[in-house]
Design a protein around this motif. Structure first.
Motif, PDB file in Angstrom:
ATOM      1  N   ASN A   1       0.857  -1.164  -0.039  1.00 17.48           N
ATOM      2  CA  ASN A   1      -0.021   0.027   0.066  1.00 17.48           C
ATOM      3  C   ASN A   1       0.733   1.176  -0.220  1.00 17.48           C
ATOM      4  O   ASN A   1       0.330   2.314  -0.482  1.00 17.48           O
ATOM      5  N   LEU A   2       2.219   1.124   0.713  1.00 22.33           N
ATOM      6  CA  LEU A   2       2.951   2.326   0.625  1.00 22.33           C
ATOM      7  C   LEU A   2       3.625   2.451  -0.508  1.00 22.33           C
ATOM      8  O   LEU A   2       4.893   3.036  -0.689  1.00 22.33           O
ATOM      9  N   GLY A   3       3.660   1.504  -1.669  1.00 22.68           N
ATOM     10  CA  GLY A   3       4.615   1.650  -2.819  1.00 22.68           C
ATOM     11  C   GLY A   3       5.600   0.381  -2.699  1.00 22.68           C
ATOM     12  O   GLY A   3       6.338   0.694  -3.752  1.00 22.68           O
ATOM     13  N   GLN A   4       5.915  -0.260  -1.427  1.00 22.55           N
ATOM     14  CA  GLN A   4       6.965  -1.204  -1.709  1.00 22.55           C
ATOM     15  C   GLN A   4       6.695  -2.229  -2.646  1.00 22.55           C
ATOM     16  O   GLN A   4       5.571  -2.366  -2.968  1.00 22.55           O
ATOM     17  N   LYS A   5       7.570  -2.839  -3.155  1.00 22.68           N
ATOM     18  CA  LYS A   5       7.511  -4.142  -4.190  1.00 22.68           C
ATOM     19  C   LYS A   5       8.184  -5.119  -3.696  1.00 22.68           C
ATOM     20  O   LYS A   5       9.077  -5.236  -2.876  1.00 22.68           O
ATOM     21  N   LYS A   6       7.564  -6.280  -4.220  1.00 27.98           N
ATOM     22  CA  LYS A   6       8.183  -7.430  -3.994  1.00 27.98           C
ATOM     23  C   LYS A   6       9.233  -7.819  -4.736  1.00 27.98           C
ATOM     24  O   LYS A   6       9.542  -7.494  -5.786  1.00 27.98           O
TER      25      LYS A   6
ATOM     26  N   LEU B   1      17.944   3.233   1.321  1.00 23.38           N
ATOM     27  CA  LEU B   1      17.547   4.557   2.053  1.00 23.38           C
ATOM     28  C   LEU B   1      16.406   5.455   1.232  1.00 23.38           C
ATOM     29  O   LEU B   1      15.622   5.955   2.317  1.00 23.38           O
ATOM     30  N   GLN B   2      16.530   5.504   0.098  1.00 24.01           N
ATOM     31  CA  GLN B   2      15.580   6.124  -0.649  1.00 24.01           C
ATOM     32  C   GLN B   2      14.127   5.417  -0.256  1.00 24.01           C
ATOM     33  O   GLN B   2      13.195   6.207  -0.365  1.00 24.01           O
ATOM     34  N   ASN B   3      14.328   4.069  -0.301  1.00 20.67           N
ATOM     35  CA  ASN B   3      12.927   3.676  -0.147  1.00 20.67           C
ATOM     36  C   ASN B   3      12.470   3.815   1.553  1.00 20.67           C
ATOM     37  O   ASN B   3      11.115   3.703   1.800  1.00 20.67           O
ATOM     38  N   ALA B   4      13.302   4.228   2.462  1.00 15.41           N
ATOM     39  CA  ALA B   4      13.062   4.191   3.664  1.00 15.41           C
ATOM     40  C   ALA B   4      12.563   5.544   4.145  1.00 15.41           C
ATOM     41  O   ALA B   4      11.518   5.846   5.076  1.00 15.41           O
TER      42      ALA B   4
ATOM     43  N   SER C   1      21.970   4.796  -3.733  1.00 11.69           N
ATOM     44  CA  SER C   1      21.319   3.981  -4.742  1.00 11.69           C
ATOM     45  C   SER C   1      20.140   3.143  -4.423  1.00 11.69           C
ATOM     46  O   SER C   1      19.945   2.933  -3.162  1.00 11.69           O
ATOM     47  N   LYS C   2      19.287   2.905  -5.386  1.00  4.99           N
ATOM     48  CA  LYS C   2      17.984   2.141  -5.020  1.00  4.99           C
ATOM     49  C   LYS C   2      18.273   0.499  -4.592  1.00  4.99           C
ATOM     50  O   LYS C   2      17.289   0.168  -4.239  1.00  4.99           O
ATOM     51  N   GLY C   3      19.387   0.132  -5.101  1.00  2.00           N
ATOM     52  CA  GLY C   3      19.692  -1.296  -5.007  1.00  2.00           C
ATOM     53  C   GLY C   3      20.208  -1.806  -3.860  1.00  2.00           C
ATOM     54  O   GLY C   3      20.489  -3.123  -3.667  1.00  2.00           O
TER      55      GLY C   3
END
Ligand SMILES: Cc1cc2nc3c(=O)[nH]c(=O)nc-3n(C[C@H](O)[C@H](O)[C@H](O)COP(=O)(O)OP(=O)(O)OC[C@H]3O[C@@H](n4cnc5c(N)ncnc54)[C@H](O)[C@@H]3O)c2cc1C
Ligand SMILES: *[C@@H]1O[C@H](CO)[C@@H](O)[C@H](O)[C@H]1NC(C)=O
Ligand SMILES: *[C@@H]1O[C@H](CO)[C@@H](O)[C@H](O)[C@H]1NC(C)=O
Ligand SMILES: *[C@@H]1O[C@H](CO)[C@@H](O)[C@H](O)[C@H]1NC(C)=O
Ligand SMILES: *[C@@H]1O[C@H](CO)[C@@H](O)[C@H](O)[C@H]1NC(C)=O
Ligand SMILES: *[C@@H]1O[C@H](CO)[C@@H](O)[C@H](O)[C@H]1NC(C)=O
Length: 618
Positions: free
Chosen positions: A208-213, A399-402, A447-449
Motif C-alpha cells: 500500500n505504501l508503494g513497496q514492491k516484492k 535509504l530512498q525507500n525508507a 542507490s536504490k539497489g
C-alpha cells in the motif's frame, strides 16, 4: 570469569620430534594432536572452519586438524528444532563491552557461539544474500575476485535448495529464481512451509505504501518485500549447519580429518614470518602444547577471536603488542580495527484483535504449542520449523525507500570527518581505508539497489528493525596477553550519529506500515520503546536507550583490503607480511553486507577452500 594467568612455557624450539599422524581418528584427544604435524591446522571449528576442513580433506592424502574452543552439542532440541531455539548453553560467557556512550552508557554482553559449528549451530538460521553492488564495493576496497558473480557458483555449491510447494509459494508470495540455487551441497536451505495469517496483512500494508516484492531477494537484487529463507532441512524439520553439513556428513570416511574440541588455540607459532603451527591450550589445566602445519595455518575463529589470536601471535598494531610484551612478527595496524556489527531495535505492540495463531502463540498458548508439537513430531512441519517468535515476511529498504529525507541524511554523513569517528590515535592506514569505505557506502546510500536496513513484523507482539549498514566503527583489541581473557569488544555504536538517522527512518517507515488499514483492523498499539512518542528529540533518546549494538554479526576485524587501507589479508586470504598463514571467516569481510552473513560465509569458505588447495597443490 577470568581465569588466573598462568604461563607454562613449552619449548617450541628447533628440533621437534614430530609424531606420525595417526590415521584413525576423527575426534581426538589433546595428547594426540600434541607434537603432531598436519598439512593444515584450522583454528576455530565454526561455520567457516568446518566448511574448509571438509573440502580440504576430500583428498584423503591431506591431513587437517581443527581446534575448537567449544564442545560438541548434544543434539538437543534447543539446537536442532527451530521452534525450541535456545542458544544460551553455547555462548562465550566472558565478554562484556565497555559502556557505550552512544547508547546511554550501557554495557552489553557480546553474543558469540562456542560450540562445534560456531555461530551456525546457534544462529537464527536466516540465509539471505547481499546486493551485487555491495560486493562490488568489496572488490574496490581490495577483495578482487569476490564479486557477487564470482561467489554465485559457490553459493550454489554450498547448498541443497528445496523449492517450496508451488501453490503454497503463490499464496505466500515466495519469489525466487531456481537458477540462483544449488541442488547438491552440504547445507540444506528452504522456506518454512508454514505461515501465520497476519503476514499477509503486513505485506498488503507495505504494498500500500508503494513497496514492491523482490523478484529474488537472493539473486543479487536485495531490496523489497520477501519471504524468509532459512538453513532448514525440510525433510527432518531441523537446523542445517556446518556440523551436520561439513562434519557429520563426511567424517565416517575421513580418517584424515581430526577435530579437537574444548581446546583453545593460544597462538600461532612462527619461524621468522612463516607460520609453523599453533600452540594449543587445555582450558582446564592451562597446559600448552604445540601442533605443526606443513602447508598452512588458517585462523577461522570468528569476528572477535580471530583478531585476538593474531594479536597474541604478534600480528597487529605494534604499540599495542609492545605494551603487552608480545614480540612483533608483523606490524599490521588494521588487526582489530574496522569492527562492524548490525545494530537492532525491537518495537513492542499490543493488539485488540490480532489474528490467531501468530508469532507470539507458541510462547503464550500452550494448546497451540501442543498442537504444533504433534504436527512436528509426525510430519516435521508446522510452526516449529521456524525459530520461535519469527514470522516469515521481511522488507529490505534502500535509504530512498525508507525516507524521502534521504538526501539530507547523505549530506549529513558526508559532512562528518572520518578521523573524528574513530578513537583518537587511530593509524593513518586505517583512517585511509575508512575514508575509502565511506565513499563506497555513500554510493550505496544513494542507490536504490543497496539495503540500508530491514523491517520484520513477527505477526505477534514484536517488530524488529535491523540496521544493516552502519557508518560507525568499533574496535576489538586484546588488553591482556592471556588467551582466556576476552578481547575488548568496543562496539562504538552510533559513534557516527548518521546511524541514528538511519534507524529513525526505518522506525518511522515501520510506523507508516502499522498505520495502514490492513494492520489497523488488528488494533495495534505501539508500546516499547517509545510508546507512540512523536517528538523527534524524545524519540531519539528513547531509541538510544533501546538499540542493541549487535545481532551477533560481529565482523570485519581482519579485513580483506589493500594493505595501505589497513587491510589484514589479501584477496587470497593470506595475512600480509607472513607466509603460510591465512584467515577465513566473517572477520575477512571488509564491510557488512545488507543481509545476514551466513549464506555469504558458506560461499566464501567454499571459494577459500579452492584457493588454498590450488596454491598448495593439495
Ligand atoms: C545468536 C546468533 C544468531 C545469529 N543469527 C544469524 C542468522 O540468523 N543469520 C546469519 O546469517 N547469521 C547469524 N548469525 C551470525 C553467524 O552465525 C556468524 O556470522 C558466523 O557463524 C560466523 O562464522 P565464522 O566461521 O567466521 O565464525 P564462527 O561461526 O563464530 O566460528 C568461530 C569458532 O571459533 C571458535 N574459537 C574462537 N576462539 C578460539 C580459540 N582461541 N581457539 C579455538 N577455537 C576458537 C569459536 O568457539 C567458534 O566456534 C548469528 C550468530 C549468533 C551467535
Ligand atoms: C627456520 O627457517 C629457516 C630458513 O627457512 C631454516 O633454515 C630453519 O631450519 C628453520 N628453523 C626451524 C626451527 O624450523
Ligand atoms: C612434545 O614435545 C615436547 C618437546 O619436544 C616434549 O617436552 C613434550 O613432552 C611432548 N608432548 C607430548 C604430549 O608428546
Ligand atoms: C501476497 O501479496 C498480495 C498482494 O500482491 C497480498 O494481498 C497478500 O496478502 C500477500 N500474502 C502474503 C501471505 O504475503
Ligand atoms: C490457543 O490455541 C488454540 C489451538 O490452536 C486455539 O483454538 C485458541 O483460540 C488459542 N487461544 C488463544 C487465546 O490464542
Ligand atoms: C523502492 O525501490 C524499488 C526499486 O528501486 C522501486 O521500484 C520502488 O518503487 C521503491 N518503493 C518506494 C516506496 O520508494
Amino acid at each position: 570469569m577470568l581465569l588466573p594467568i598462568l604461563t607454562i612455557l613449552l619449548s617450541a624450539a628447533a628440533q621437534i620430534e614430530a609424531r606420525a599422524f595417526a590415521r584413525n581418528a576423527v575426534v581426538i584427544e589433546r595428547g594426540e594432536a600434541s607434537n603432531t604435524t598436519y598439512d593444515y591446522i584450522i583454528a576455530g571449528g565454526g561455520l567457516a572452519g568446518l566448511t574448509l576442513a571438509d573440502r580440504l580433506t576430500e583428498n584423503l592424502a591431506v591431513t587437517v586438524l581443527v581446534v575448537e574452543a567449544g564442545p560438541f552439542d548434544q543434539g538437543e532440541d534447543a539446537i536442532l528444532v527451530p521452534g525450541k531455539y535456545n542458544p544460551s548453553a553455547y555462548f562465550w560467557f566472558n565478554s562484556i563491552s565497555p559502556p557505550q556512550p552512544g547508547l546511554l552508557s550501557q554495557a552489553f554482553f557480546v553474543i558469540m557461539g562456542k560450540v562445534v559449528g560456531g555461530g551456525s549451530a546457534i544462529n537464527a538460521m536466516f540465509m539471505h544474500r547481499p546486493a551485487a553492488e555491495e560486493m562490488s564495493s568489496w572488490e574496490t576496497l581490495g577483495a578482487k575476485g569476490w564479486g557477487f558473480n564470482d561467489l554465485l557458483p559457490y553459493y550454489k555449491k554450498s547448498e541443497t535448495f528445496t523449492p517450496p510447494d508451488p501453490t503454497f509459494a503463490e499464496q505466500h508470495n515466495i519469489s525466487y529464481a531456481a537458477s540462483n540455487h544449488g541442488s547438491n551441497g552440504p547445507i540444506y536451505t528452504s522456506y518454512a512451509a508454514y505461515d501465520y495469517p497476519g503476514g499477509g496483512n503486513w505485506w498488503t500494508a507495505a504494498m500500500n505504501l508503494g513497496q514492491k516484492k523482490a523478484v529474488d531477494i537472493n539473486g543479487g537484487a536485495a531490496v523489497g518485500l520477501f519471504y524468509f529463507f532459512r538453513a532448514l532441512n525440510p525433510f527432518t524439520g531441523t537446523r542445517s549447519y556446518s556440523k551436520t553439513g561439513h562434519y557429520d556428513r563426511v567424517i565416517a570416511t575421513r580418517p584424515n580429518y581430526h577435530l579437537l574440541p574444548s581446546t583453545l588455540v593460544s597462538k600461532v607459532t612462527f619461524n621468522g614470518t612463516r607460520a609453523t603451527g599453533v600452540e594449543i591450550m587445555d582450558p582446564t589445566t592451562l597446559v600448552k602444547t604445540n601442533a605443526y602445519a606443513k602447508k598452512e595455518v588458517i585462523v577461522s575463529a570468528g569476528g572477535v577471536h580471530t583478531p585476538q589470536i593474531l594479536q597474541l601471535s604478534g600480528i597487529g598494531p605494534k604499540a599495542l603488542l609492545e605494551s603487552l610484551n608480545i614480540p612483533v612478527v608483523v606490524d599490521l595496524p588494521g588487526v582489530g580495527a574496522n569492527f562492524q556489527d548490525q545494530p537492532s531495535l525491537a518495537i513492542g505492540y499490543n493488539f485488540d484483535n490480532n489474528l490467531i495463531p501468530n508469532g507470539g502463540s507458541l510462547a503464550d498458548n500452550a494448546t497451540y504449542l501442543a498442537e504444533q508439537q504433534a504436527i512436528y513430531d509426525s510430519t516435521k512441519k508446522g510452526a516449529l520449523t521456524m525459530i520461535a517468535t519469527t514470522g516469515n515476511q521481511g522488507l529490505a529498504l534502500s535509504l530512498q525507500n525508507a525516507t524521502t529525507n534521504y538526501q539530507s541524511i547523505i549530506a549529513h554523513a558526508k559532512a562528518q570527518n572520518p578521523a573524528d569517528i574513530y578513537a583518537s590515535g587511530t593509524h593513518p592506514d586505517v583512517l585511509r581505508g575508512y575514508a575509502a569505505q565511506r565513499a563506497q557506502q555513500y554510493a550505496q546510500l544513494a542507490s536504490k539497489g543497496s539495503p540500508v536496513g530491514s523491517v520484520f513484523w513477527n505477526t505477534g507482539p514484536e517488530t524488529s528493525i535491523y540496521m544493516l549498514k552502519p557508518l560507525s566503527r568499533g574496535t576489538c583489541n586484546i588488553n591482556s596477553n592471556d588467551i582466556t581473557a576476552s578481547p575488548v569488544v568496543d562496539f562504538r555504536t552510533l559513534s557516527d550519529d548518521t546511524d541514528l538517522e538511519f534507524i529513525l527512518a526505518l522506525f518511522n517507515k515501520n510506523r507508516e506500515i502499522m498505520q495502514q488499514p490492513s494492520i489497523q483492523i488488528l488494533g495495534p498499539t505501539e508500546t516499547t520503546p517509545a510508546n507512540g512518542e512523536t517528538d523527534v528529540e524524545m524519540l531519539k533518546l528513547a531509541l538510544r536507550g533501546a538499540i542493541q549494538p549487535s545481532t551477533a554479526h560481529q565482523c570485519c576485524t581482519t579485513p580483506m583490503m589493500k594493505r595501505k587501507y589497513g587491510g589484514v589479508v589479501d584477496r587470497k586470504m593470506l595475512v600480509y607480511g607472513t607466509k603460510g598463514l591465512s584467515v577465513v571467516g566473517v572477520s575477512m569481510f571488509p564491510l557488512t553486507i545488507g543481509s545476514a552473513p551466513s549464506a555469504t560465509l558458506y560461499a566464501a569458505a567454499e571459494k577459500a577452500a579452492d584457493i588454498i588447495m590450488k596454491r598448495n597443490h593439495t
